[in-house]
Design an enzyme around this catalytic site. Structure first.
Site, PDB file in Angstrom:
ATOM      1  CG  ASP A 113      -5.231   6.744  -0.809  1.00  0.00           C
ATOM      2  OD1 ASP A 113      -4.215   6.616  -0.093  1.00  0.00           O
ATOM      3  OD2 ASP A 113      -6.184   5.950  -0.770  1.00  0.00           O
ATOM      4  CG  PHE A 120      -5.991   3.033   5.583  1.00  0.00           C
ATOM      5  CD1 PHE A 120      -7.308   3.454   5.451  1.00  0.00           C
ATOM      6  CD2 PHE A 120      -5.678   2.199   6.649  1.00  0.00           C
ATOM      7  CE1 PHE A 120      -8.286   3.050   6.342  1.00  0.00           C
ATOM      8  CE2 PHE A 120      -6.650   1.786   7.547  1.00  0.00           C
ATOM      9  CZ  PHE A 120      -7.957   2.212   7.388  1.00  0.00           C
ATOM     10  CB  CYS A 164     -10.417 -26.777   7.722  1.00  0.00           C
ATOM     11  SG  CYS A 164      -8.961 -25.742   7.473  1.00  0.00           S
ATOM     12  CG  ASP A 174      -5.782  -5.404   2.097  1.00  0.00           C
ATOM     13  OD1 ASP A 174      -6.437  -4.611   1.380  1.00  0.00           O
ATOM     14  OD2 ASP A 174      -5.376  -5.097   3.237  1.00  0.00           O
ATOM     15  N   GLY A 180     -10.862   3.920   1.001  1.00  0.00           N
ATOM     16  CA  GLY A 180     -11.651   4.742   1.912  1.00  0.00           C
ATOM     17  C   GLY A 180     -12.945   4.090   2.351  1.00  0.00           C
ATOM     18  CG  ASP A 220      -0.270   0.061   2.516  1.00  0.00           C
ATOM     19  OD1 ASP A 220       0.960   0.258   2.548  1.00  0.00           O
ATOM     20  OD2 ASP A 220      -0.951  -0.074   3.549  1.00  0.00           O
ATOM     21  CB  CYS A 278      -8.667 -28.298  10.896  1.00  0.00           C
ATOM     22  SG  CYS A 278      -9.376 -26.664  11.210  1.00  0.00           S
ATOM     23  CG  HIS A 320      -8.910 -22.464  10.848  1.00  0.00           C
ATOM     24  ND1 HIS A 320      -9.332 -23.543  10.102  1.00  0.00           N
ATOM     25  CD2 HIS A 320     -10.009 -21.685  11.040  1.00  0.00           C
ATOM     26  CE1 HIS A 320     -10.625 -23.436   9.863  1.00  0.00           C
ATOM     27  NE2 HIS A 320     -11.061 -22.317  10.425  1.00  0.00           N
ATOM     28  CB  CYS A 372      -5.294 -25.494   8.150  1.00  0.00           C
ATOM     29  SG  CYS A 372      -6.071 -25.336   9.767  1.00  0.00           S
TER      30      CYS A 372
END
Lengths: 370, 370
Positions: free
Chosen positions: A147, A97, A304, A266, A216, A93, A309, A335, A306
């Site tokens: 920005d 922000f 799941c 994101d 924004g 970025d 799990c 997870h 992962c």
């Protein structure tokens, strides 16, 4: 061409798109979700963990990395890829922000935003050019323009002035940028005013950016307001460029925004909530500290694959959080990121199959959203 | 027979032994080092990380697990193996060291030690039998007897009384124990008095334990005192049983104790120091926070194949610590445990080859120890 966005499918029933964004560090399947690696690491996870979640592109924060370790240090360490060990695509970025949402602002002018470092109090003069300079040192695949973000609610005049300044700053970023191996993405501002958003999107669309973001949002407005602004903005953006909704959001927000034509996301939510003991699952949210999990030998999410799990029980995960062990935040972050990627993979498959509306209905039902 | 200790080599030049200790959850090559998983997790590492270091057996703390989540909860979760996901051998200590070294002791008698929980202040009555009961719920492969540990320096009478009580408590543990799939290890006490140590070792050797530990060391005495006591104790222990030096230590302490006939070790040093930014390497110790590492692209230890050394630079590792990122402690813990296992593997190979003295000389030279 270094960057390419191929649109494979556009859903006729909604505005959803299925595509591939190609970068110097590999392809990003869209719709796609980027884990946030604020300080050059996705908090609590190794790069192998991050790769195991199925993530294609990760995000780094220019504000944080520019302050610490500093962009010259990152450059000396070979750039953000070499420094972090992440070999896939990275988006950074612009710092806008963070600068506008933290409390350290000293002075905003057409030239720059001057702010105090939250680390040592030093005054930093962040111009659009300096944001690009930092991002070129970081060497990300995608750089965002600086920005001017205004907190909402705000007066229309303030929103408009910040939006117009953001357009001028975007132009300065584009003119200053020198790396052909780094895509530049513009950011549409304009608060919750559809006409300001449309004007901003059109002005930016006339410049030659490799992608466009909606910025924004996710700053306190309702989900419906966010969806409304997104729906009004995406039709004004070039259909052949990726569209990125910044800082969003909950799984349902991702799906509702995909429907409105967004390709990239994101958010810190999967990792931040994971660190706080909150898991996203196909049976809805789970607070792992809850006493009812104390002797529960079942996995967090049976569907799941992962590490959390497949190898551990809810009872053990609860114990790790109650005992304050680092492994708890690590496993729940792992997870949640795996879960987010699964939701996105499901969305991509549903767009290909023409069943996105049904897919979203199924997920809403699983999550208990009416 | 569920437990077996095979001695492959005994070094003629020193007292060092090379063996294999077989447990229900697999073999442990000795000399061997056990990472410490105090609360059912080696701090900051996944079970896959721990396995990748080459560790065979890990240690769990009865004191901590007995208080939180509580032994009934561990049992309900299937025991410590199922709960933690670690499928290899596990040794649990008895809680004695923690109870006697923490500040919460209320009353010591022949019957038990009464202490206050550091978590909620509850009074706990820990008898030898209760320590075994907890460890049987945990389901470790090796249970340690409850011992009475005295802080050093101490009066000879106090040391002797605690040692004699430890022998009586060891006998009570052996008589109470009911699981055939759990080995019982006795603990030799006796402070820094060789005659007390010898007497304790002989008395315990006459009972039928599957292994013997040297306890009450590494509590502030000099390394030479520790080596002296170890050297005087091991000849009194059965040659056909594994010998475990509890809570030790630095890499050099491991090698010096192997020479004196020790087979097993555990210590928090590799993980605790790792969390504090201190790395063990073949070039000696490294403080990763040091400013000189800021833009250093070289690995922590070029001869190491752990994730920290193969994928990351010193500069990045330093950044993680300065920025307070969890990944820093994780990576340095992973490295240090990998390093400890490499030192132990080297010692095993040197014993087999009859070159242990040369191996230790080389390591001391690398570590800058004269």
């Amino acid at each position: 061409m270094t960057f390419r966005f191929q649109l494979h499918h556009t859903d006729t029933a909604t505005g959803a798109r299925r595509g591939t964004f190609t970068t110097p560090h590999g392809p990003v399947e869209t719709p796609g979700f980027m884990p946030v690696g604020t300080q050059g690491t996705v908090k609590g996870l190794t790069i192998d963990h991050v790769a195991s979640t199925g993530a294609h592109m990760i995000l780094g924060n220019t504000y944080h990395l520019g302050l610490r370790p500093g962009h010259e240090t990152v450059r000396a360490l070979g750039g953000l890829h070499a420094m972090s060990g992440w070999e896939g695509p990275i988006l950074t970025d612009s710092g806008g922000f963070q600068v506008f949402s933290l409390k350290g602002i000293n002075k905003i002018s057409e030239h720059s935003v001057v702010f105090r470092s939250h680390i040592d109090g030093a005054l930093i003069d962040l111009t659009p050019e300096h944001s690009i300079e930092i991002q070129e040192s970081l060497g990300s695949d995608v750089a965002m323009v600086l920005d001017h973000v205004v907190a909402l609610p705000a007066e229309r005049d303030d929103v408009q002035q910040a939006m117009e300044r953001s357009i001028r700053w975007a132009k300065r970023c584009l003119e200053y940028a020198s790396r052909d191996d780094q895509a530049k993405f513009a950011i549409v501002q304009g608060g919750l005013d559809v006409d300001l958003r449309v004007q901003c999107a059109r002005d930016l669309a006339s410049m030659n950016f490799e992608g466009y973001a909606v910025g924004g949002l996710s700053v306190g407005e309702t989900p419906d307001e966010m969806y409304r602004i997104t729906a009004a903005t995406t039709p004004e953006l070039p259909a052949d460029k990726p569209r990125y909704l910044m800082g969003v959001g909950r799984p349902i927000d991702l799906l509702e925004s995909i429907v409105r034509g967004i390709d990239l996301f994101d958010c810190v939510m999967p990792t931040r909530n994971g660190r706080n003991g909150f898991a996203f699952t196909d049976s809805g949210p789970i607070k792992i500290r809850n006493a009812k999990h104390k002797t529960d030998t079942s996995p967090l999410d049976a569907s799941c694959d992962c590490l959390a799990c497949t190898r551990h029980s809810r009872g053990y995960l609860r114990h790790l959080f109650i005992a304050g062990e680092m492994l708890g935040p690590t496993l729940l972050s792992l997870h949640n990121l795996t879960y987010y990627q699964k939701v996105m993979r499901g969305a991509r498959e549903a767009i290909r199959a023409g069943t996105l509306v049904e897919y979203i209905a199924t997920k809403k039902n699983q999550w208990g959203i009416t």
